[in-house]
Write an enzyme that holds these catalytic residues in place. Structure first.
Site, PDB file in Angstrom:
ATOM      1  N   LEU A   7      -4.344  -7.275  -3.901  1.00 22.80           N
ATOM      2  CA  LEU A   7      -3.159  -6.512  -3.510  1.00 22.80           C
ATOM      3  C   LEU A   7      -3.188  -6.268  -2.001  1.00 22.80           C
ATOM      4  O   LEU A   7      -4.078  -5.598  -1.499  1.00 22.80           O
ATOM      5  CB  LEU A   7      -3.123  -5.168  -4.231  1.00 22.80           C
ATOM      6  N   ARG A  14      -1.202   4.811   7.203  1.00 23.38           N
ATOM      7  CA  ARG A  14      -2.234   5.682   7.774  1.00 23.38           C
ATOM      8  C   ARG A  14      -3.045   4.995   8.873  1.00 23.38           C
ATOM      9  O   ARG A  14      -3.787   5.632   9.609  1.00 23.38           O
ATOM     10  CB  ARG A  14      -3.178   6.177   6.655  1.00 23.38           C
ATOM     11  N   GLU A 146      -3.610  10.405  -8.537  1.00 24.13           N
ATOM     12  CA  GLU A 146      -3.553  10.132  -7.102  1.00 24.13           C
ATOM     13  C   GLU A 146      -3.649  11.435  -6.319  1.00 24.13           C
ATOM     14  O   GLU A 146      -3.177  12.481  -6.772  1.00 24.13           O
ATOM     15  CB  GLU A 146      -2.260   9.381  -6.761  1.00 24.13           C
ATOM     16  N   ASN A 161     -11.502   6.798  -7.867  1.00 25.18           N
ATOM     17  CA  ASN A 161     -11.221   5.429  -8.278  1.00 25.18           C
ATOM     18  C   ASN A 161     -11.495   4.512  -7.078  1.00 25.18           C
ATOM     19  O   ASN A 161     -10.856   4.648  -6.044  1.00 25.18           O
ATOM     20  CB  ASN A 161      -9.756   5.354  -8.700  1.00 25.18           C
ATOM     21  N   ARG A 304     -17.909 -17.215  28.676  1.00 28.64           N
ATOM     22  CA  ARG A 304     -16.587 -17.178  28.032  1.00 28.64           C
ATOM     23  C   ARG A 304     -16.312 -18.452  27.225  1.00 28.64           C
ATOM     24  O   ARG A 304     -17.085 -19.405  27.259  1.00 28.64           O
ATOM     25  CB  ARG A 304     -15.525 -16.930  29.107  1.00 28.64           C
ATOM     26  N   TYR A 335     -19.001 -17.382  39.788  1.00 21.45           N
ATOM     27  CA  TYR A 335     -17.997 -17.726  38.796  1.00 21.45           C
ATOM     28  C   TYR A 335     -17.960 -19.246  38.657  1.00 21.45           C
ATOM     29  O   TYR A 335     -17.665 -19.964  39.619  1.00 21.45           O
ATOM     30  CB  TYR A 335     -16.603 -17.205  39.196  1.00 21.45           C
TER      31      TYR A 335
HETATM   32  C1  UD1 Z   1      -5.408   3.145  -4.334  1.00 18.83           C
HETATM   33  C2  UD1 Z   1      -5.470   3.745  -5.731  1.00 18.83           C
HETATM   34  C3  UD1 Z   1      -6.436   4.933  -5.697  1.00 18.83           C
HETATM   35  C4  UD1 Z   1      -7.799   4.457  -5.239  1.00 18.83           C
HETATM   36  C5  UD1 Z   1      -7.727   3.718  -3.911  1.00 18.83           C
HETATM   37  C6  UD1 Z   1      -9.045   3.016  -3.626  1.00 18.83           C
HETATM   38  C7  UD1 Z   1      -3.260   3.397  -6.718  1.00 18.83           C
HETATM   39  C8  UD1 Z   1      -1.980   4.020  -7.112  1.00 18.83           C
HETATM   40  N1  UD1 Z   1      -4.150   4.179  -6.123  1.00 18.83           N
HETATM   41  O1  UD1 Z   1      -4.904   4.177  -3.500  1.00 18.83           O
HETATM   42  O2  UD1 Z   1      -6.540   5.512  -6.988  1.00 18.83           O
HETATM   43  O3  UD1 Z   1      -8.670   5.566  -5.117  1.00 18.83           O
HETATM   44  O4  UD1 Z   1      -6.720   2.691  -3.947  1.00 18.83           O
HETATM   45  O5  UD1 Z   1      -9.079   2.467  -2.359  1.00 18.83           O
HETATM   46  O6  UD1 Z   1      -3.470   2.246  -6.984  1.00 18.83           O
HETATM   47  N2  UD1 Z   1      -0.530  -2.410  -2.126  1.00 18.83           N
HETATM   48  C9  UD1 Z   1       0.367  -3.386  -2.514  1.00 18.83           C
HETATM   49  N3  UD1 Z   1       1.644  -3.029  -2.811  1.00 18.83           N
HETATM   50  C10 UD1 Z   1       2.067  -1.736  -2.769  1.00 18.83           C
HETATM   51  C11 UD1 Z   1       1.133  -0.748  -2.385  1.00 18.83           C
HETATM   52  C12 UD1 Z   1      -0.153  -1.106  -2.099  1.00 18.83           C
HETATM   53  O7  UD1 Z   1       0.018  -4.560  -2.559  1.00 18.83           O
HETATM   54  O8  UD1 Z   1       3.245  -1.502  -3.057  1.00 18.83           O
HETATM   55  C13 UD1 Z   1      -1.885  -2.811  -1.742  1.00 18.83           C
HETATM   56  C14 UD1 Z   1      -2.215  -2.371  -0.322  1.00 18.83           C
HETATM   57  O9  UD1 Z   1      -1.863  -3.372   0.604  1.00 18.83           O
HETATM   58  C15 UD1 Z   1      -3.711  -2.155  -0.396  1.00 18.83           C
HETATM   59  C16 UD1 Z   1      -3.961  -1.786  -1.834  1.00 18.83           C
HETATM   60  O10 UD1 Z   1      -2.829  -2.182  -2.565  1.00 18.83           O
HETATM   61  O11 UD1 Z   1      -4.442  -3.298  -0.073  1.00 18.83           O
HETATM   62  C17 UD1 Z   1      -4.175  -0.292  -1.994  1.00 18.83           C
HETATM   63  O12 UD1 Z   1      -3.057   0.387  -1.485  1.00 18.83           O
HETATM   64  P1  UD1 Z   1      -3.179   1.786  -0.770  1.00 18.83           P
HETATM   65  O13 UD1 Z   1      -1.833   2.243  -0.403  1.00 18.83           O
HETATM   66  O14 UD1 Z   1      -4.226   1.759   0.268  1.00 18.83           O
HETATM   67  O15 UD1 Z   1      -3.668   2.653  -2.023  1.00 18.83           O
HETATM   68  P2  UD1 Z   1      -4.445   3.991  -1.956  1.00 18.83           P
HETATM   69  O16 UD1 Z   1      -3.491   5.095  -1.678  1.00 18.83           O
HETATM   70  O17 UD1 Z   1      -5.628   3.871  -1.105  1.00 18.83           O
HETATM   71 CA    CA Z   2      -6.484   2.292   0.139  1.00 17.05          CA
END
Ligand code: UD1
Ligand code: CA
Length: 426
Positions: A7, A14, A146, A161, A304, A335
Site C-alpha cells: 500500500l 505528516r 485507529e 498494529n 565526485r 580541483y
Molecule cells: C496504518 C494502520 C494503523 C497502523 C499503522 C502502522 C489503517 C487504517 N491503520 O495507519 O492501524 O498502526 O498503519 O504503520 O490501516 N495508503 C494507501 N491508500 C490510502 C491510505 C494509505 O495506499 O488511501 C498507504 C500509505 O501510502 C501507507 C500505508 O497505506 O504506505 C499506511 O498508511 P498511513 O496513512 O501511514 O496509515 P497509518 O495512519 O500509519
Molecule cells: Ca503509517
C-alpha cells in the site's frame, strides 16, 4: 505461491513534504525500493497501489516489473479502500504498508509460516503515538482502533498494529466489500476486517514483532530514526565482511556502496554509490559514485561522480570530478575535473583544471611522469604528454609535447628598501 500487496497510495501529510512519502530515502535508497527488494526475495506475485503523485512514484519503480495499480482516492480512500479494486490472485496474501522500510524477508516469511485465516502484527511500545491500538481481551485480539478514533482508555493501550497482515484470499474476498467509512477520517480502514473476522469466529493470530523491523515512517523524525537503524545495518554488514570503520556512528555509507578486499574508513566519511577496493579513506572525506582501488584518499577529500582512482594518493582539500587517475599523487588543495591523468604523475598543491569556460566543459589529459608545479592552471581542452615539467604558477593554455618544460611566469621585480619608503619608517 504467495501474493504481496504493498500500500503506497497515501498522501503522507505528516511528512510535510512535496516528495511522495515512499520516495523519501534512508541511506540514499527510497523506502519503497527497500520494500520491493525484500518482497521480491519471497515471491514474484507483487502488486503495488499508488495514487498520490502517481506518475512520479510509478516512474521510480517501473524497473522492478511488478503490477502497478492506481487507487481511486476520491471514491475509496484509506488502507481498505486501496484493496477495493485489486485482483486477489494467490491463496495467501500479505499486505505491507509502503512506509515500513525496515522490514526484512525473514520477518515477511514468518507471516506465511503461521497457519491461520489472518495473521496480524502487533508491537508493544512505550510510545504508541501515531499507530492504531490493538484491543486485546482475555489474551485474544478483539479489534484495532485507529488513534483518531480511540477513546482515552484505548489511547493508553501499549499494543499497536504494526501494519502487516497475512489474509487468506477468501477472507479478503468476503470482507473488503463489507468495509465502510464510518470513522473520524471518513476512510475505509483495512483494520476493520479484524473485528469482523473475530466476531465471525475466524482464526486470527497475532504475531508479536519489534520496532527495529516494523517501524512505520510518518514524520521526518521517524525517517531519521529509521535511517539510523538502516545505516547501522549496512555498516554492521560491511564490518562483518572485514571493513574497518573507525567510530562507525560518525560514518554514512549508503545502501548502494560496496567494498572489496581490505578497506579502512576513518571517522566522519560519507560514501555513496561507490566501490572501494583495498583502500583507505581518511577522516571526513566524501565519496560519491566513484571507484577507488588500491588508493589512499583524504583526510577531507571530495571525490565526485564518475571518478575512478587507481593506485593513487589523494590528499586534503582535493576535489576530483569525472576523472580517471591511475598511479597519481595529488596531495593538497586541487580541483581535478573531467581529466585523465596517467601513472607517475605528481599534481602540485593548488593545481586547478579549468574545465569550464562558462558555456561548456572540456577535458584535460595528462600523460605519464608529469610534474605539475604548485598553483598551476590547466585550461581545458588541453593535452599534456608524458615526461613534462610544468613550472609552479604556470597557466597552461596550449598542448605540451613529450619531454618539455612549460613555464609562464611574469618576471619577478625587486625594489630595494621599498618597505621603508612606503611606511615612512627606518
Ligand atoms: C496504518 C494502520 C494503523 C497502523 C499503522 C502502522 C489503517 C487504517 N491503520 O495507519 O492501524 O498502526 O498503519 O504503520 O490501516 N495508503 C494507501 N491508500 C490510502 C491510505 C494509505 O495506499 O488511501 C498507504 C500509505 O501510502 C501507507 C500505508 O497505506 O504506505 C499506511 O498508511 P498511513 O496513512 O501511514 O496509515 P497509518 O495512519 O500509519
Ligand atoms: Ca503509517
Amino acid at each position: 505461491m504467495f501474493q504481496i500487496i504493498i500500500l503506497a497510495a497515501g498522501k503522507g501529510t505528516r511528512m510535510k513534504s512535496q516528495t511522495p512519502k515512499v520516495l523519501h530515502t534512508l541511506c540514499n535508497k527510497s523506502m519503497i525500493h527497500y520494500i520491493i527488494d525484500q518482497s521480491k526475495k519471497i515471491t514474484s506475485s507483487i502488486d503495488i497501489i499508488l495514487a498520490h503523485k502517481y506518475e512520479e512514484v510509478k516512474k521510480s519503480i517501473e524497473k522492478f516489473n511488478i503490477r502497478i495499480h492506481k487507487q481511486n482516492l476520491e471514491k475509496y480512500p484509506g488502507t481498505g479502500g486501496a484493496l477495493k479494486e485489486i485482483p486477489l490472485i494467490e491463496d495467501k496474501i500479505l499486505i505491507l504498508n509502503g512506509d515500513m522500510p525496515l522490514i526484512t524477508t525473514e520477518e515477511i516469511q514468518k507471516f506465511f509460516d503461521i497457519d491461520a485465516d489472518i495473521v496480524m502484527s502487533i508491537m508493544k511500545l512505550n510510545n504508541p503515538d501515531g499507530y492504531g491500538r490493538v484491543v486485546i481481551q482475555n489474551g485474544n485480539v478483539k479489534k484495532i482502533v485507529e488513534q483518531k478514533d480511540a477513546n482515552e482508555e484505548e489511547l493508553k493501550i501499549p499494543y499497536v498494529n504494526a501494519g502487516v497482515y497475512m489474509f487468506k484470499k477468501e477472507v479478503l474476498e468476503k470482507y473488503i466489500p463489507l468495509l465502510n467509512n464510518n470513522n473520524a477520517q471518513k476512510e475505509y480502514y483495512l483494520t476493520d476486517i479484524i473485528e469482523m473476522a473475530v466476531r465471525n469466529g475466524l482464526n486470527v493470530k497475532a504475531l508479536e514483532v519489534n520496532e527495529e523491523d516494523f517501524k512505520g515512517i510518518n514524520s521526518k523524525k521517524d525517517l531519521a530514526e529509521a535511517e539510523k537503524i538502516m545505516c547501522n545495518r549496512i555498516k554492521d554488514k560491511w564490518m562483518k565482511e572485514g571493513v574497518i570503520i573507525r567510530l562507525p556512528e560518525t560514518v554514512f555509507i549508503d545502501a548502494y556502496s560496496e567494498f572489496d578486499g581490505e578497506c579502512e574508513i576513518e571517522s566522519g566519511c560519507v560514501i555513496k554509490k561507490s566501490k572501494i577496493i583495498n583502500s583507505k579513506i581518511k577522516a571526513n572525506s566524501v565519496i560519491e559514485e566513484a571507484v577507488i582501488n588500491n588508493s589512499e584518499i583524504g583526510p577531507m577529500a571530495r571525490i565526485r561522480p564518475k571518478s575512478e582512482i587507481i593506485d593513487s594518493k589523494i590528499g586534503n582539500f582535493v576535489e576530483v570530478k569525472a576523472s580517471k587517475l591511475n598511479d597519481v599523487k595529488a596531495g593538497h588543495l586541487s580541483y581535478l575535473g573531467d581529466s585523465e591523468i596517467d601513472s607517475g604523475t605528481n599534481i602540485g598543491a593548488g593545481t586547478i583544471t579549468c574545465n569550464y569556460d562558462g558555456k561548456a566543459k572540456y577535458k584535460t589529459k595528462i600523460g605519464k611522469n608529469v610534474f605539475v608545479g604548485s598553483d598551476s592552471q590547466l585550461i581545458a581542452p588541453v593535452v599534456i604528454e608524458d615526461d613534462v615539467i610544468i613550472a609552479a604558477g604556470s597557466t597552461v593554455n596550449k598542448d605540451i609535447k613529450k619531454g618539455s618544460l612549460a613555464i609562464s611566469r611574469a618576471p619577478l621585480k625587486i625594489v630595494k628598501n621599498f618597505y621603508y619608503k612606503f611606511f615612512g619608517k627606518k
